[in-house]
Design an enzyme around this catalytic site. Structure first.
Site, PDB file in Angstrom:
ATOM      1  N   HIS A  20     -30.681 -43.352 -21.754  1.00 40.25           N
ATOM      2  CA  HIS A  20     -29.509 -42.357 -21.655  1.00 40.25           C
ATOM      3  C   HIS A  20     -29.099 -42.440 -23.232  1.00 40.25           C
ATOM      4  O   HIS A  20     -28.447 -41.231 -23.508  1.00 40.25           O
ATOM      5  CB  HIS A  20     -28.349 -43.181 -20.941  1.00 40.25           C
ATOM      6  CG  HIS A  20     -28.719 -43.043 -19.698  1.00 40.25           C
ATOM      7  ND1 HIS A  20     -27.771 -42.714 -18.484  1.00 40.25           N
ATOM      8  CD2 HIS A  20     -29.644 -43.608 -18.678  1.00 40.25           C
ATOM      9  CE1 HIS A  20     -28.331 -42.835 -17.077  1.00 40.25           C
ATOM     10  NE2 HIS A  20     -29.390 -43.474 -17.317  1.00 40.25           N
ATOM     11  N   ASP A 123     -21.375 -40.098 -20.801  1.00 37.85           N
ATOM     12  CA  ASP A 123     -22.734 -40.386 -19.992  1.00 37.85           C
ATOM     13  C   ASP A 123     -22.074 -40.001 -18.551  1.00 37.85           C
ATOM     14  O   ASP A 123     -21.176 -40.367 -18.038  1.00 37.85           O
ATOM     15  CB  ASP A 123     -23.591 -41.383 -20.336  1.00 37.85           C
ATOM     16  CG  ASP A 123     -24.679 -41.317 -19.307  1.00 37.85           C
ATOM     17  OD1 ASP A 123     -25.922 -41.367 -20.111  1.00 37.85           O
ATOM     18  OD2 ASP A 123     -24.917 -41.702 -18.197  1.00 37.85           O
ATOM     19  N   SER A 282     -38.991 -48.064 -20.472  1.00 36.57           N
ATOM     20  CA  SER A 282     -38.334 -48.937 -20.919  1.00 36.57           C
ATOM     21  C   SER A 282     -37.950 -49.901 -19.869  1.00 36.57           C
ATOM     22  O   SER A 282     -37.532 -51.041 -19.997  1.00 36.57           O
ATOM     23  CB  SER A 282     -37.223 -48.702 -21.858  1.00 36.57           C
ATOM     24  OG  SER A 282     -36.302 -48.225 -20.899  1.00 36.57           O
ATOM     25  N   TRP A 341     -41.863 -53.294 -27.514  1.00 38.58           N
ATOM     26  CA  TRP A 341     -41.564 -52.083 -27.939  1.00 38.58           C
ATOM     27  C   TRP A 341     -42.456 -51.149 -28.859  1.00 38.58           C
ATOM     28  O   TRP A 341     -43.032 -51.876 -29.777  1.00 38.58           O
ATOM     29  CB  TRP A 341     -40.037 -51.997 -28.534  1.00 38.58           C
ATOM     30  CG  TRP A 341     -39.273 -50.884 -28.592  1.00 38.58           C
ATOM     31  CD1 TRP A 341     -39.179 -50.020 -29.789  1.00 38.58           C
ATOM     32  CD2 TRP A 341     -38.582 -50.082 -27.705  1.00 38.58           C
ATOM     33  NE1 TRP A 341     -38.465 -49.153 -29.583  1.00 38.58           N
ATOM     34  CE2 TRP A 341     -38.186 -48.831 -28.194  1.00 38.58           C
ATOM     35  CE3 TRP A 341     -38.499 -50.492 -26.242  1.00 38.58           C
ATOM     36  CZ2 TRP A 341     -37.292 -47.988 -27.374  1.00 38.58           C
ATOM     37  CZ3 TRP A 341     -37.760 -49.549 -25.533  1.00 38.58           C
ATOM     38  CH2 TRP A 341     -37.234 -48.418 -26.186  1.00 38.58           C
ATOM     39  N   HIS A 359     -44.739 -42.487 -16.250  1.00 37.29           N
ATOM     40  CA  HIS A 359     -43.794 -42.762 -15.160  1.00 37.29           C
ATOM     41  C   HIS A 359     -43.006 -41.685 -14.944  1.00 37.29           C
ATOM     42  O   HIS A 359     -42.379 -41.639 -13.957  1.00 37.29           O
ATOM     43  CB  HIS A 359     -43.186 -44.103 -15.366  1.00 37.29           C
ATOM     44  CG  HIS A 359     -42.002 -44.082 -16.347  1.00 37.29           C
ATOM     45  ND1 HIS A 359     -42.180 -43.667 -17.588  1.00 37.29           N
ATOM     46  CD2 HIS A 359     -40.666 -44.522 -16.314  1.00 37.29           C
ATOM     47  CE1 HIS A 359     -41.186 -43.543 -18.220  1.00 37.29           C
ATOM     48  NE2 HIS A 359     -39.912 -43.952 -17.460  1.00 37.29           N
ATOM     49  N   ASN A 363     -37.011 -38.884 -20.342  1.00 38.10           N
ATOM     50  CA  ASN A 363     -37.214 -38.576 -22.043  1.00 38.10           C
ATOM     51  C   ASN A 363     -38.751 -38.686 -22.281  1.00 38.10           C
ATOM     52  O   ASN A 363     -39.137 -37.996 -23.196  1.00 38.10           O
ATOM     53  CB  ASN A 363     -36.557 -39.733 -22.565  1.00 38.10           C
ATOM     54  CG  ASN A 363     -34.995 -39.861 -22.659  1.00 38.10           C
ATOM     55  OD1 ASN A 363     -34.378 -38.860 -23.093  1.00 38.10           O
ATOM     56  ND2 ASN A 363     -34.183 -40.451 -21.407  1.00 38.10           N
ATOM     57  N   GLU A 367     -40.510 -35.728 -24.154  1.00 35.44           N
ATOM     58  CA  GLU A 367     -41.244 -36.169 -25.623  1.00 35.44           C
ATOM     59  C   GLU A 367     -42.411 -35.660 -25.703  1.00 35.44           C
ATOM     60  O   GLU A 367     -43.082 -35.218 -26.541  1.00 35.44           O
ATOM     61  CB  GLU A 367     -41.184 -37.647 -25.883  1.00 35.44           C
ATOM     62  CG  GLU A 367     -39.585 -38.169 -26.486  1.00 35.44           C
ATOM     63  CD  GLU A 367     -39.520 -39.664 -26.163  1.00 35.44           C
ATOM     64  OE1 GLU A 367     -40.485 -40.324 -25.723  1.00 35.44           O
ATOM     65  OE2 GLU A 367     -38.180 -39.831 -26.207  1.00 35.44           O
TER      66      GLU A 367
END
Ligand code: UDP
Length: 479
Positions: A20, A123, A282, A341, A359, A363, A367
């Site tokens: 987000h 948001d 993430s 990360w 998954h 985003n 990407e």
């Protein structure tokens, strides 16, 4: 209008999760680059994730600020610093972080009362923003981090219960611009959650999405007719930032010079288009059984891979990997496993990447499209089952592996796993020279072209951003 008018004071409020926050911070930077005065309201730990980037924008002369609101850690019983879903590994912690979005209402509202903005862009998770905006008389647009296609698909599913009477799939979904099938029954719970969020868009001047018009072709009209609200396509926001500002988007740092991430250095040693990047975003915490199947599947495919696993950082025991897996892949320089990360957008841009086992987080999907990387889809939870369809059945830029069952949460281990055979088959059919990969790769390249065109001067997203700023100016003038 637009850049010549008096700058607008705009507040943006990102939700506390990477998927987000990254696109909304990018949007804030884009709007600031259009000579508007932007303030991002956030909490201390979340601010740390993008503070450096904002300082650079400020130094470059853009009016962009971060306003800090304290996170209600003590009230929620959370340790200090745990303010983002990325730091959660169970439903209880995630639930508390989501609750913070509600608990912060009085603080944010009082800040807005004392320093009223011209426009508020929260948001979608801040469902209270509707009443706050109404009470304070402040025009509002909503940032929705999922795709408009998903909202249309959810609506079509709701309108056609007859499509789901059978106990087993595939289920054919009628009424949409494309004939679509779902392999497993969707969860009514997810539709309810999404609808309640979309409900909060009511009374707004429209919804802003991290996508571009060409990607949602056919669906934008469907959505606008359905809801009567306008959609603003201003993405891919990371490409927009890159193009507009000649700067690094929030998620494209850590790839240069001495800072070069080990994943990028390793990719430099590999052949063009030869590596499968494996990441489940993430939030997803896959079960040990599922991780084991992925390991066996990718090893059996015989293709090189860069595999990022979250939630195993600092763990000594790798009992979720086949015996000798890491040594074998290291010895043959065939794979790199990273716990932690990674700079994903840079990885996807690397020429050695030939496919993305994903998954299907929204985003991640955008990407991959921006980098022209074809996908091997294996959705984890929520909207990802629908994003998979956009990839495999609408635009045909990926191979479908699918999921074994529906899940609402990234933390609940599924009872059934996706088998190693399915994963091996998916990887091979994209990556093998005699698989179906050629056509899919070609379409992925074409979609990348469309994304890049959209963010150029005169492209659809660039025009939409200009129109958005002009529209906000006119709304404020009339307010
Ligand atoms: N991301 C990253 N490095 C990681 C994991 C994730 O840069 O190791 C970024 C990714 O590029 C994306 C965001 O975090 O921008 C995750 O959002 P997405 O919607 O793909 O999935 P989620 O994490 O919300 O399930």
């Amino acid at each position: 209008m637009g850049s010549e008018s008096k700058p607008l004071k705009i507040y943006m409020l990102p939700f506390f999760a990477q998927g987000h926050l990254i696109p909304l911070v990018n949007l804030a930077r884009l709007v600031a680059s259009k000579h508007q005065q932007v303030t991002i309201i956030t909490t201390p730990s979340n601010a740390q994730l993008f503070d450096q980037t904002i300082q650079q924008d400020k130094a470059a002369g853009h009016y962009i600020h971060i306003h800090i609101i304290q996170f209600p850690s003590a009230q929620l019983g959370l340790p200090p610093g745990v303010e983002n879903l990325f730091a959660a590994s169970d439903n209880q912690t995630a639930g508390k972080i989501a609750m913070a979005a509600h608990l912060l209402k009085p603080d944010i509202q009082s800040f807005m009362e004392q320093n009223p903005p011209d426009v508020f862009i929260p948001d979608i998770m801040f469902t209270w923003s509707e009443s706050t905006s109404k009470d304070l008389g402040i025009p509002r647009l909503v940032f929705n981090p999922i795709s408009i296609f998903d909202v249309c698909l959810i609506e079509a599913i709701k309108s056609h219960p007859e499509a789901f009477v059978s106990d087993s799939g595939p289920y054919h979904i009628p009424g949409l611009p494309h004939p679509l099938t779902l392999p497993i029954k969707p969860s009514p719970g997810f539709a309810r959650v999404t609808e309640s969020l979309v409900e909060a868009e009511k009374g707004s001047h429209g919804v802003i999405v991290n996508s571009f018009a060409e990607l949602d072709e056919g669906y934008t009209e469907y959505y606008e007719n359905l809801t009567g609200r306008r959609v603003w396509h201003v993405g891919p926001t990371s490409l927009m930032v890159e193009n507009t500002k000649e700067k690094k988007p929030v998620n494209k740092t850590n790839g240069n010079g001495n800072d070069k991430h080990e994943s990028l250095a390793w990719l430099d040693t590999k052949e063009v288009g030869s590596v499968v990047y494996i990441s489940f975003g993430s939030l997803c915490r896959l079960s040990n059984e599922q991780l084991m199947e992925i390991a066996y599947g990718i090893e059996a495919s015989k293709h090189s891979f860069l595999w990022v696993v979250h939630g195993k950082e600092g763990e000594e025991d790798d009992n979720w990997l086949p015996r000798g897996f890491e040594e074998r892949t290291k010895d043959e320089n065939r794979g790199l496993l990273i716990k932690g990360w990674v700079p994903q957008a840079l990885i996807l841009d690397h020429p050695s990447i030939g496919g993305f086992l994903t998954h299907c987080g929204w985003n991640a999907t955008v990407e991959a499209i921006s980098s022209g990387v074809p996908m091997i889809t294996m959705p984890g939870f929520g909207d990802q089952y629908y994003n998979e369809k956009l990839v495999t059945e609408v635009h045909c830029i990926g191979v479908e592996v699918g999921a074994a069952e529906w899940s609402m949460s990234p933390y609940d281990a599924k009872k059934t796993v996706v088998s190693r055979e399915r994963i091996e088959k998916g990887v091979k059919s994209l990556m093998d020279s005699d698989g179906e990969g050629g056509e899919i790769r070609k379409r992925a390249r074409e979609m990348k072209e469309k994304a890049w065109k959209a963010v150029q001067e005169g492209g659809s997203s660039q025009n939409c951003l200009t129109k958005l700023v002009d529209y906000l100016q006119s709304v404020v003038e009339q307010n």
